[in-house]
Motif scaffolding. Structure first.
Motif, PDB file in Angstrom:
ATOM      1  N   ARG A  84       7.840  46.573  23.191  1.00 28.14           N
ATOM      2  CA  ARG A  84       8.133  45.182  23.528  1.00 28.14           C
ATOM      3  C   ARG A  84       7.032  44.574  24.386  1.00 28.14           C
ATOM      4  NH1 ARG A  84      14.739  44.771  24.349  1.00 28.14           N
ATOM      5  NH2 ARG A  84      15.282  46.241  22.686  1.00 28.14           N
ATOM      6  N   ALA A  85       6.557  45.336  25.363  1.00 27.66           N
ATOM      7  CA  ALA A  85       5.509  44.829  26.250  1.00 27.66           C
ATOM      8  C   ALA A  85       4.213  44.579  25.491  1.00 27.66           C
ATOM      9  CB  ALA A  85       5.278  45.810  27.400  1.00 27.66           C
ATOM     10  N   ALA A  86       3.830  45.532  24.640  1.00 27.83           N
ATOM     11  CA  ALA A  86       2.575  45.396  23.898  1.00 27.83           C
ATOM     12  C   ALA A  86       2.628  44.207  22.954  1.00 27.83           C
ATOM     13  CB  ALA A  86       2.277  46.685  23.130  1.00 27.83           C
ATOM     14  N   GLN A  87       3.739  44.076  22.237  1.00 25.95           N
ATOM     15  CA  GLN A  87       3.844  42.982  21.278  1.00 25.95           C
ATOM     16  C   GLN A  87       3.970  41.627  21.969  1.00 25.95           C
ATOM     17  OE1 GLN A  87       5.629  45.626  17.578  1.00 25.95           O
ATOM     18  NE2 GLN A  87       6.902  44.010  18.415  1.00 25.95           N
ATOM     19  N   LYS A  88       4.640  41.599  23.117  1.00 31.41           N
ATOM     20  CA  LYS A  88       4.723  40.361  23.890  1.00 31.41           C
ATOM     21  C   LYS A  88       3.335  39.942  24.364  1.00 31.41           C
ATOM     22  CE  LYS A  88       6.904  38.254  27.953  1.00 31.41           C
ATOM     23  NZ  LYS A  88       5.639  37.746  28.540  1.00 31.41           N
ATOM     24  N   THR A  89       2.556  40.912  24.843  1.00 29.44           N
ATOM     25  CA  THR A  89       1.194  40.611  25.290  1.00 29.44           C
ATOM     26  C   THR A  89       0.365  40.028  24.150  1.00 29.44           C
ATOM     27  OG1 THR A  89       1.237  42.363  26.962  1.00 29.44           O
ATOM     28  CG2 THR A  89      -0.925  41.609  26.242  1.00 29.44           C
ATOM     29  N   ALA A  90       0.495  40.632  22.975  1.00 28.28           N
ATOM     30  CA  ALA A  90      -0.261  40.143  21.817  1.00 28.28           C
ATOM     31  C   ALA A  90       0.170  38.734  21.425  1.00 28.28           C
ATOM     32  CB  ALA A  90      -0.078  41.098  20.641  1.00 28.28           C
ATOM     33  N   LEU A  91       1.475  38.495  21.409  1.00 28.15           N
ATOM     34  CA  LEU A  91       1.959  37.172  21.030  1.00 28.15           C
ATOM     35  C   LEU A  91       1.556  36.126  22.051  1.00 28.15           C
ATOM     36  CD1 LEU A  91       3.593  35.387  19.122  1.00 28.15           C
ATOM     37  CD2 LEU A  91       5.600  35.896  20.514  1.00 28.15           C
ATOM     38  N   ASP A  92       1.696  36.432  23.327  1.00 27.31           N
ATOM     39  CA  ASP A  92       1.314  35.480  24.369  1.00 27.31           C
ATOM     40  C   ASP A  92      -0.166  35.114  24.244  1.00 27.31           C
ATOM     41  OD1 ASP A  92       3.893  35.590  25.312  1.00 27.31           O
ATOM     42  OD2 ASP A  92       3.423  36.890  27.024  1.00 27.31           O
ATOM     43  N   ALA A  93      -0.993  36.108  23.937  1.00 27.82           N
ATOM     44  CA  ALA A  93      -2.428  35.849  23.767  1.00 27.82           C
ATOM     45  C   ALA A  93      -2.671  34.971  22.546  1.00 27.82           C
ATOM     46  CB  ALA A  93      -3.182  37.170  23.633  1.00 27.82           C
ATOM     47  N   ALA A  94      -1.926  35.223  21.475  1.00 29.23           N
ATOM     48  CA  ALA A  94      -2.082  34.410  20.263  1.00 29.23           C
ATOM     49  C   ALA A  94      -1.724  32.955  20.534  1.00 29.23           C
ATOM     50  CB  ALA A  94      -1.211  34.984  19.146  1.00 29.23           C
ATOM     51  N   VAL A  95      -0.674  32.738  21.294  1.00 33.55           N
ATOM     52  CA  VAL A  95      -0.272  31.373  21.637  1.00 33.55           C
ATOM     53  C   VAL A  95      -1.357  30.694  22.467  1.00 33.55           C
ATOM     54  CG1 VAL A  95       1.388  29.995  22.952  1.00 33.55           C
ATOM     55  CG2 VAL A  95       2.197  31.820  21.445  1.00 33.55           C
ATOM     56  N   LYS A  96      -1.896  31.415  23.441  1.00 35.07           N
ATOM     57  CA  LYS A  96      -2.965  30.849  24.283  1.00 35.07           C
ATOM     58  C   LYS A  96      -4.211  30.548  23.467  1.00 35.07           C
ATOM     59  CE  LYS A  96      -1.584  32.913  28.700  1.00 35.07           C
ATOM     60  NZ  LYS A  96      -1.961  33.847  29.797  1.00 35.07           N
ATOM     61  N   ALA A  97      -4.459  31.367  22.461  1.00 32.76           N
ATOM     62  CA  ALA A  97      -5.627  31.165  21.601  1.00 32.76           C
ATOM     63  C   ALA A  97      -5.379  30.112  20.528  1.00 32.76           C
ATOM     64  CB  ALA A  97      -6.027  32.485  20.959  1.00 32.76           C
ATOM     65  N   LYS A  98      -4.171  29.542  20.535  1.00 32.47           N
ATOM     66  CA  LYS A  98      -3.781  28.482  19.591  1.00 32.47           C
ATOM     67  C   LYS A  98      -3.761  28.964  18.139  1.00 32.47           C
ATOM     68  CE  LYS A  98      -5.417  24.815  22.653  1.00 32.47           C
ATOM     69  NZ  LYS A  98      -4.095  24.712  23.297  1.00 32.47           N
ATOM     70  N   VAL A  99      -3.335  30.219  17.948  1.00 29.22           N
ATOM     71  CA  VAL A  99      -3.096  30.719  16.596  1.00 29.22           C
ATOM     72  C   VAL A  99      -1.939  29.921  16.006  1.00 29.22           C
ATOM     73  CG1 VAL A  99      -2.324  32.718  15.249  1.00 29.22           C
ATOM     74  CG2 VAL A  99      -3.968  33.020  17.116  1.00 29.22           C
ATOM     75  N   ASN A 100      -2.064  29.526  14.757  1.00 31.46           N
ATOM     76  CA  ASN A 100      -1.069  28.656  14.130  1.00 31.46           C
ATOM     77  C   ASN A 100       0.180  29.395  13.663  1.00 31.46           C
ATOM     78  OD1 ASN A 100      -0.084  26.172  12.783  1.00 31.46           O
ATOM     79  ND2 ASN A 100      -0.557  27.300  10.898  1.00 31.46           N
ATOM     80  N   ARG A 101      -0.016  30.632  13.143  1.00 33.21           N
ATOM     81  CA  ARG A 101       1.111  31.309  12.489  1.00 33.21           C
ATOM     82  C   ARG A 101       1.016  32.816  12.690  1.00 33.21           C
ATOM     83  NH1 ARG A 101       2.029  32.074   6.116  1.00 33.21           N
ATOM     84  NH2 ARG A 101      -0.199  32.431   6.361  1.00 33.21           N
ATOM     85  N   LEU A 102       2.158  33.430  12.900  1.00 35.90           N
ATOM     86  CA  LEU A 102       2.268  34.878  13.056  1.00 35.90           C
ATOM     87  C   LEU A 102       2.990  35.469  11.851  1.00 35.90           C
ATOM     88  CD1 LEU A 102       2.122  37.423  15.067  1.00 35.90           C
ATOM     89  CD2 LEU A 102       4.544  36.891  15.480  1.00 35.90           C
ATOM     90  N   VAL A 103       2.416  36.520  11.267  1.00 34.69           N
ATOM     91  CA  VAL A 103       3.107  37.327  10.260  1.00 34.69           C
ATOM     92  C   VAL A 103       3.428  38.651  10.921  1.00 34.69           C
ATOM     93  CG1 VAL A 103       2.894  38.526   8.053  1.00 34.69           C
ATOM     94  CG2 VAL A 103       1.949  36.221   8.310  1.00 34.69           C
ATOM     95  N   TYR A 104       4.718  38.966  11.004  1.00 33.29           N
ATOM     96  CA  TYR A 104       5.158  40.150  11.744  1.00 33.29           C
ATOM     97  C   TYR A 104       5.961  41.083  10.852  1.00 33.29           C
ATOM     98  CZ  TYR A 104       7.800  43.023  15.048  1.00 33.29           C
ATOM     99  OH  TYR A 104       8.366  44.082  15.705  1.00 33.29           O
ATOM    100  N   THR A 105       5.624  42.362  10.870  1.00 34.25           N
ATOM    101  CA  THR A 105       6.355  43.342  10.070  1.00 34.25           C
ATOM    102  C   THR A 105       7.577  43.819  10.839  1.00 34.25           C
ATOM    103  OG1 THR A 105       4.978  45.182  10.868  1.00 34.25           O
ATOM    104  CG2 THR A 105       4.282  44.079   8.851  1.00 34.25           C
ATOM    105  N   SER A 106       8.713  43.241  10.502  1.00 33.58           N
ATOM    106  CA  SER A 106       9.994  43.586  11.114  1.00 33.58           C
ATOM    107  C   SER A 106      10.686  44.622  10.226  1.00 33.58           C
ATOM    108  CB  SER A 106      10.829  42.329  11.298  1.00 33.58           C
ATOM    109  OG  SER A 106      12.005  42.569  12.030  1.00 33.58           O
ATOM    110  N   ILE A 107      12.001  44.663  10.277  1.00 26.53           N
ATOM    111  CA  ILE A 107      12.709  45.731   9.576  1.00 26.53           C
ATOM    112  C   ILE A 107      14.050  45.243   9.046  1.00 26.53           C
ATOM    113  CG2 ILE A 107      13.945  46.615  11.590  1.00 26.53           C
ATOM    114  CD1 ILE A 107      13.236  49.460  10.599  1.00 26.53           C
ATOM    115  N   VAL A 108      14.476  45.832   7.948  1.00 27.59           N
ATOM    116  CA  VAL A 108      15.771  45.512   7.373  1.00 27.59           C
ATOM    117  C   VAL A 108      16.866  45.747   8.425  1.00 27.59           C
ATOM    118  CG1 VAL A 108      16.079  47.857   6.456  1.00 27.59           C
ATOM    119  CG2 VAL A 108      17.311  45.960   5.408  1.00 27.59           C
ATOM    120  N   GLY A 109      17.847  44.854   8.439  1.00 25.45           N
ATOM    121  CA  GLY A 109      18.939  44.982   9.397  1.00 25.45           C
ATOM    122  C   GLY A 109      18.760  44.141  10.638  1.00 25.45           C
ATOM    123  N   ALA A 110      17.559  43.607  10.857  1.00 32.76           N
ATOM    124  CA  ALA A 110      17.310  42.846  12.086  1.00 32.76           C
ATOM    125  C   ALA A 110      18.134  41.568  12.156  1.00 32.76           C
ATOM    126  CB  ALA A 110      15.821  42.524  12.218  1.00 32.76           C
ATOM    127  N   GLY A 111      18.671  41.122  11.034  1.00 29.77           N
ATOM    128  CA  GLY A 111      19.493  39.923  11.041  1.00 29.77           C
ATOM    129  C   GLY A 111      20.984  40.186  11.122  1.00 29.77           C
TER     130      GLY A 111
END
Length: 314
Positions: A84-111
């Motif tokens: 969670r910490a590593a992925q949060k750090t990556a996402l926060d950095a992407a937002v700061k860098a103004k990345v437009n879109r994230l493609v994330y490999t999640s898993i069946v059942g997450a919904g």
């Protein structure tokens, strides 16, 4: 063309996704990252931009993600607070860098409303966190890798007297190959889809018993499925030295056991309870082709074993 950045090109999944992108997307619009320079060495002769993306260096990540339209984040191999910490750090950095879109490999059942598994809970948490941020997203909820069960099947006839015992019971799973998941990941990054969930399912729903029946018909072996309860599943994993969690010694044991027992037992329970039986045609809609069947994977079994899992978390 939009710039696509693929993180984790040194890992098993990342290498497969990189291969697809190299075949289908202009190289000048690709950026490959790995946590270290060493991880990028295999691409030294490939004409794409290469950057180090160390998920422990938040400031460095912002720089690594600059100029990117779509970023692929392959979920971390470890589970719990570190993931969670590593992925949060990556996402926060992407937002700061103004990345437009994230493609994330999640898993069946997450919904699933009542899902509660060691592996899936992290994905549920991260999906929710992503939705709170000013970034578009695609969540790729991959079904279980068929390769994991191919390897378990091989182990059954080589080491456990043709018995494959687990706690999945009569639960259904649309098993999919890791190759197809990597294809879907690359196609998602190249697509214009956004702000939606993509269910990356195989072409058929099977119980583990049906899965084994297909395998027996292809290979000529006579593996039998035996249902055990959750506690018996834990006892089996304990007996062969599988760690309970991805903490402590997991990184050292990941080559032999690319999983932990908390993950596998709770995953099996969720399958048994029908919480991972999602079955859609999203894969075909996204990629324009049909996913591989379990039969096809057993016909090419040597190329569909699970292999080692990258466990680097430094």
């Amino acid at each position: 063309m939009k710039k696509i950045l693929l993180n984790g090109v040194d890992g098993n999944f990342g290498q497969k996704a990189a291969k697809v992108l190299l075949e289908k997307w202009p190289h000048e619009d690709l950026i490959f990252t790995a946590p270290t320079e060493k991880g990028l060495e295999m691409y030294k002769d490939v004409d794409v931009e290469k950057r180090v993306a160390d998920f422990n260096d938040s400031e460095g990540l912002v720089k690594a993600f600059e100029g990117v339209d779509t970023m692929i984040l392959i979920s971390m191999p470890f589970v719990g607070p570190k993931r969670r910490a590593a992925q949060k750090t990556a996402l926060d950095a992407a937002v700061k860098a103004k990345v437009n879109r994230l493609v994330y490999t999640s898993i069946v059942g997450a919904g699933e409303k009542d899902i509660d598994t060691y592996e899936v809970n992290d994905h549920v948490w991260f999906e929710a966190y992503v939705k709170e941020q000013p970034i578009h997203y695609l969540f790729l909820r991959d079904s279980q890798y068929a390769e994991a069960m191919v390897s378990n099947y091989v182990n059954a006839y080589e080491n456990t007297n043709n018995v494959l015992a687990n706690n999945m019971g009569e639960g259904l799973m649309a098993y999919i190959s890791r190759d197809d998941c990597a294809l879907a990941c690359a196609c998602a990054a190249m697509s214009d889809w956004q702000d939606r969930v993509v269910d990356v399912n195989g072409p058929e729903q099977l119980t583990i018993g049906q899965y084994i029946q297909i395998a027996n018909e292809v290979t000529g072996h006579d593996v039998k499925y035996v249902e055990i309860n959750d506690e018996q599943q834990y006892e089996f994993f304990d007996s062969i030295g599988v760690p309970r969690t991805t903490e402590d010694m997991w990184a050292q044991t990941a080559t032999n056991f690319p999983f932990c027992s908390d993950g596998m037992v709770t995953f099996g329970r969720a399958i048994r309870l029908g919480q991972m039986s999602t079955f859609t045609n999203d894969f075909e809609e996204l990629t324009g082709q049909k996913p591989m069947t379990v039969k096809e994977m057993f016909e090419d079994m040597e190329n569909h074993l699970i292999g080692s899992r990258t466990s680097t978390n430094d």
